[in-house]
Design an enzyme around this catalytic site. Structure first.
Site, short mmCIF file in Angstrom:
data_model
loop_
_atom_site.label_atom_id
_atom_site.label_comp_id
_atom_site.label_asym_id
_atom_site.label_seq_id
_atom_site.Cartn_x
_atom_site.Cartn_y
_atom_site.Cartn_z
N LYS A 23 -23.43 -60.58 79.42
CA LYS A 23 -22.51 -60.98 78.36
C LYS A 23 -23.29 -61.01 77.05
CE LYS A 23 -19.04 -64.40 77.06
NZ LYS A 23 -19.31 -64.23 75.62
N ARG A 43 -10.64 -58.65 68.42
CA ARG A 43 -9.69 -59.33 69.30
C ARG A 43 -8.55 -59.96 68.51
NH1 ARG A 43 -12.74 -64.59 71.73
NH2 ARG A 43 -10.59 -65.10 72.30
N ASP A 432 -61.48 -51.77 55.18
CA ASP A 432 -62.10 -53.07 54.91
C ASP A 432 -62.80 -53.07 53.55
OD1 ASP A 432 -63.09 -55.60 55.24
OD2 ASP A 432 -64.73 -55.00 56.57
#
Length: 599
Positions: A23, A43, A432
């Site tokens: 889910k 929805r 560096d």
């Protein structure tokens, strides 16, 4: 058409007639596609296409493949994947509110059902038949049959499992929302909440203290504390038996203060509350579990709440108020919270790599020491691998990461290969400069290196060292190149840059001979050597981070000092993770051609 909804359950249905699906936390979405229109309907009947147009555009780009299946209706979840089993609903909501596709964050439509195929309504067919049809359609369309955040295809199919325990273990591990259990004979019922589909949610549990009660709506207010401040966590009204609630309200009304309809009370009463997750600072779906009267309210820390949300259990954290960076008021709990928040982005780089850490047991003001061997007192869940007599810790999960954090392992250094292989999985150039004052040289060197790599179409990823330089990572795949072969690669580019820019760069190892030039450290890329992990904090004055960068950030405005823990958390929360797809890049053939040419 509106979707069928599952019913919340605390009972796990078992048997051969049940399927189990992850889910996901997203927007339930119905994809409708025919000759006239392609839409993404929520929805509630809202069209999501304007906010998430890539789904529609993807279908339009491949319309000839899709057309034979029209009219077509698919049911799924619109998400922004974090892992194959979890999604980031907060980022999805931000994307939806912007109503545009300006974000670079990927989103996906994860499909689990088919309702209409070539105009035929198939909702009355059993789920098992619909699953077969869905799989067939996806195979014919060439779409993924399982979920993967690394897959760029925006429409993917959710895989169903036949055993709940197998899936649940993954859901808990990945902090997924839960599992949907579906009966194989279930038909699809429009707009109905059905007992044929059951959702089992991955609820967490944490300690809180009561801070108030709202007599208007019946909500109980709960909080935690962090660094002397009370942090409101949310409100709840469900789960507490009536007699216990009545007793609690009597105490609140007797000992609390009332202003209008809100009672407030000083921290004292502790309880355990279940919740799904934390969204915008508030608990989602909280419900009462039990009183925790054996606890003092000081136990209800923000840290234990965040650990509960992350499903980190059985890890004891101690002395969380210990100052680590006193000048910046950074305490141990701040560092542990950083590790929790950054873990999804940092753990992929630690995975299966024998770990070397630098521990600061007394904070940055005390002495530090390197640790390779796992200490004897480590708990049983700490995984180790023995290499050349050293019992290295393997940090593959949040539980191990948090245990190391509690041990005040501040810096995480990793080799270039995993314990499973002896060949490197990446190439790293360490640029560096002599000091932080010459950081501009690192910016210049990184861009010059990128120009060289771009000529060969080699993808590269810059990263702050967290101290004074920049490191450039190059993914090369696993079990392909030896360290001897990658040494030829790094040596070639390092020597070329030093020859082209002799006043700015050098490959001289002796510091006294470098002068004010930047050192291109290609010898560090070797078997047994390590590099600081992406997103590791450094044991420097202000606790800066070895933060991944986008190449367009590597310019004169780049301020390495600004990449603090808080800043890096805000970056990833806003979707900025430059190395997100680092491990999905395949460029070994291009690198192989260069290496073979250098023989």
């Amino acid at each position: 058409m509106q979707p069928m909804m599952p019913t919340l359950s605390f009972h796990i249905p078992e048997g051969e007639q049940w399927l189990y699906e992850p889910k996901y936390d997203g927007f339930r979405t119905i994809l409708q596609a025919d000759e006239d229109r392609i839409s993404l309907m929520s929805r509630n009947g809202n069209d999501l296409s304007p906010s998430f147009p890539e789904i529609k555009h993807f279908i339009e780009r491949h319309i000839e493949k899709w057309r034979p299946f029209f009219p077509l209706v698919l049911d799924g979840e619109l998400v922004m994947l974090k892992t194959a089993f979890s999604a980031d609903v907060a980022s999805l909501k931000r994307k939806w509110k912007r109503k545009s596709d300006e974000t670079t964050e990927a989103y996906q439509l994860l499909v689990f059902d088919i309702l209409l195929l070539q105009g035929e309504d198939i909702t009355k067919k059993p789920l098992s038949s619909r699953k077969e049809l869905l799989s067939s359609v996806f195979q014919q369309l060439g779409l993924p049959l399982h979920v993967s955040p690394e897959n760029p295809v925006p429409i993917q199919m959710i895989q169903a499992y036949h055993q709940f325990s197998q899936l649940w273990e993954k859901i808990v591990q990945h902090e997924g929302e839960g599992v949907v259990c579906k009966h194989m004979l279930s038909t699809y019922e429009n707009k109905k909440r059905t007992s044929q589909w059951l959702k089992i949610k991955n609820f967490k549990e944490a300690l809180f203290f009561v801070t108030g009660f709202d007599s208007n709506n019946g909500y109980i207010h709960i909080s935690v504390h962090h660094k002397g401040a009370i942090v409101q966590a949310g409100v709840f009204s469900h789960g507490m038996p009536d007699n216990q609630k009545q007793a609690l309200l009597e105490i609140i009304k007797k000992k609390g203060k009332k202003e209008n309809h809100l009672y407030t009370i000083e921290p004292a009463i502790c309880m355990k509350v279940r919740f799904l997750s934390i969204d915008s600072g508030s608990l989602r779906e909280p419900s009462f579990h039990s009183f925790a009267l054996e606890h003092n309210w000081t136990d209800c820390t923000f840290l234990q709440l965040k650990m509960a949300e992350a499903n980190v259990k059985d890890v004891a954290v101690t002395h969380i108020e210990k100052p680590l960076w006193p000048k910046y008021d950074i305490q141990k709990q701040d560092f542990l919270l950083y590790l929790l928040e950054i873990s999804d982005y940092m753990l992929p780089f630690l995975k299966d790599r024998p770990l070397t850490v630098i521990r600061y047991p007394h904070g940055l003001l005390g002495e530090a020491f390197f640790q390779k061997n796992c200490p004897d007192y480590a708990p049983e869940f700490i995984q180790t691998k023995t290499i050349d007599g050293i019992h290295y810790i393997i940090c593959n999960d949040k539980k191990t990461l948090m245990w190391l954090g509690n041990q005040l392992a501040i810096e995480f250094h990793i080799p270039f290969n995993t314990w499973k292989e002896k060949q490197p999985a990446e190439i790293v150039f360490d640029l560096d400069p002599p000091s932080k004052n010459e950081f501009h040289l690192a910016i210049y060197a990184a861009n010059k290196l990128k120009e060289c790599l771009d000529r060969f179409e080699i993808a590269s990823f810059p990263k702050l060292s967290g101290n004074k330089g920049i490191q450039v990572h190059i993914p090369i795949g696993t079990n392909i190149f030896s360290y001897e072969e990658t040494r030829r690669f790094t040596s070639f580019f390092a020597n070329y840059l030093a020859e082209q820019h002799p006043n700015e760069f050098t490959i001289e190892r002796l510091k006294k001979k470098r002068g004010s030039r930047l050192y291109i450290d290609f010898l560090q890329h070797a078997e047994g050597k390590t590099i600081i992990s992406p997103y590791s904090v450094r044991g420097v004055e202000n606790g800066t981070v070895a933060a991944p960068l986008h190449w367009n950030e590597v310019n004169e405005q780049l301020d390495a000092e600004s990449f603090t823990m808080d800043y890096c958390i805000n970056r990833v929360k806003s979707g900025i993770c430059p190395m997100k797809h680092y491990f999905s890049i395949d460029q070994h053939e291009k690198i192989k051609a260069i290496v073979e040419h250098l023989l």
